[in-house]
Write an enzyme that holds these catalytic residues in place. Structure first.
Site, PDB file in Angstrom:
ATOM      1  N   ARG A   1     -70.764  12.197 -23.396  1.00  0.00           N
ATOM      2  CA  ARG A   1     -69.709  12.543 -24.355  1.00  0.00           C
ATOM      3  C   ARG A   1     -68.792  13.635 -23.806  1.00  0.00           C
ATOM      4  NH1 ARG A   1     -73.315  13.409 -29.709  1.00  0.00           N
ATOM      5  NH2 ARG A   1     -71.281  13.852 -30.661  1.00  0.00           N
TER       6      ARG A   1
ATOM      7  N   LEU B   1     -82.306  10.193 -27.732  1.00  0.00           N
ATOM      8  CA  LEU B   1     -80.923   9.754 -27.913  1.00  0.00           C
ATOM      9  C   LEU B   1     -80.331  10.584 -29.049  1.00  0.00           C
ATOM     10  CD1 LEU B   1     -81.129   5.820 -27.880  1.00  0.00           C
ATOM     11  CD2 LEU B   1     -80.295   7.286 -26.041  1.00  0.00           C
ATOM     12  N   ASP B   2     -79.041  10.897 -28.943  1.00  0.00           N
ATOM     13  CA  ASP B   2     -78.381  11.579 -30.050  1.00  0.00           C
ATOM     14  C   ASP B   2     -78.501  10.715 -31.304  1.00  0.00           C
ATOM     15  OD1 ASP B   2     -77.598  13.538 -28.298  1.00  0.00           O
ATOM     16  OD2 ASP B   2     -75.568  12.763 -28.025  1.00  0.00           O
ATOM     17  N   ARG B   3     -78.447  11.369 -32.451  1.00  0.00           N
ATOM     18  CA  ARG B   3     -78.620  10.661 -33.722  1.00  0.00           C
ATOM     19  C   ARG B   3     -77.629   9.489 -33.868  1.00  0.00           C
ATOM     20  NH1 ARG B   3     -77.966  13.255 -39.798  1.00  0.00           N
ATOM     21  NH2 ARG B   3     -78.703  11.431 -40.926  1.00  0.00           N
TER      22      ARG B   3
END
Length: 318
Positions: free
Chosen positions: A245, A143-145
């Site tokens: 996104r 997962l992105d930060r």
């Protein structure tokens, strides 16, 4: 019996990374590590693909399993050596489900899945500190930060292989919740737009829609409408970097507080809700348990900040 060093990572290569040279791939995985050190660990055979030694010019293929050894760079302070106890304790509270094969957690926003790129602490390092007796702990996906929500960790190599196969064969269903700008059209149920990943000199990854990119698909469903925003469920069919996104941006509805692909005017309209982070949350994951064969669905609740944002938006709507 020989056991792997607990710092070793095993990464399954998806279509997204197929065709990339192993040395370039390692530079994105081991951010901050000098190029000379990357070539050294490849030459010494510490990096393996499908358990075999490879040359730096080897091109990755979909389905390859890459063994990445732990790499230590010069540390500036002791905090880098041992993860902060408070962060480790918070990870313990974030575990949603655990058995002998796997662990599912609700990753907090702002915590990277692993250290690197100047970060000394990540989820996987924290879990290894929390479970020092565990001989095997590996991320199944990432997962992105700034994205919160469900993160799957394998506790056995056989479980990791099974779960990676489910990802490759699209046998795993991921559902995210995203708060996007404006009025998302009900008829817009699928976004198909090829995505091309660029890595800047700083090491940052920026993704854009391009005819030269890899095929990418996300399914969308409207969950709730507000005066300036829409809460949507986003279910990625492919697993590209920053896919949701960039697809929401491509559709003209960027995600709230996205510092890379968002819109500042939209963010300012949400200031009164108290939101300060990316509103993207991995809310549910459906997969087949690698040990029992049972189909499991795990759900992760929203954190207090996201809940408060929605409550404030509902009050404005009333």
């Amino acid at each position: 019996m020989k056991t792997e060093n607990p710092g070793v990572q095993f990464v399954a290569i998806t279509a997204e990374n197929a065709g990339q040279r192993i040395d370039n791939f390692l530079r994105t995985q081991l951010k901050g590590v000098p190029k000379s050190m990357i070539y050294r660990i490849v030459r010494k055979g510490e990096v393996r693909v499908n358990k075999k030694r490879i040359k730096p010019e080897y091109k990755l293929e979909e389905g390859d399993e890459v063994r990445i050894p732990p790499v230590r760079v010069a540390e500036r302070d002791e905090d880098a050596v041992s993860p902060k106890l408070a962060k480790v304790a918070s990870l313990a509270e974030a575990i949603l489900y655990e058995d002998e094969s796997l662990l599912v957690m609700n990753k907090p926003s702002g915590t990277a899945v692993h250290g690197g790129s100047g970060l000394t602490f990540g989820v996987i390092e924290g879990l290894r500190a929390l479970r020092p007796e565990a001989r095997f702990l590996e991320l199944v996906h990432r997962l992105d930060r700034d994205t919160s929500g469900i993160l799957l960790v394998a506790k056995k190599r056989s479980a990791l292989r099974s779960l990676h196969e489910q990802l490759r064969e699209k046998g795993m269903q991921k559902d995210y919740l995203a708060l996007v700008r404006g009025n998302w059209p009900s008829h817009l149920k699928v976004v198909q737009a090829p995505l091309l990943k660029n890595i800047l000199q700083s090491g940052e990854r920026v993704v854009r829609v391009s005819s030269e990119g890899k095929p990418s698909e996300t399914r969308f469903k409207v969950e709730e409408r507000f005066d300036v925003a829409t809460l949507v469920k986003a279910s990625p069919v492919t697993g590209r970097t920053h896919q949701i996104r960039v697809h929401t941006l491509h559709a003209g509805h960027p995600i709230a507080f996205d510092d890379r692909y968002g819109e500042r005017d939209f963010d300012s309209q949400l200031a009164s809700t108290g939101l300060t982070r990316l509103f993207l949350h991995a809310a549910a994951l459906t997969f087949t348990h690698p040990g029992t064969g049972e189909v499991m669905r795990v759900e992760a609740p929203l954190d207090d900040g996201l809940k408060q944002c929605l409550q404030k938006l509902r009050q404005r709507k009333a």
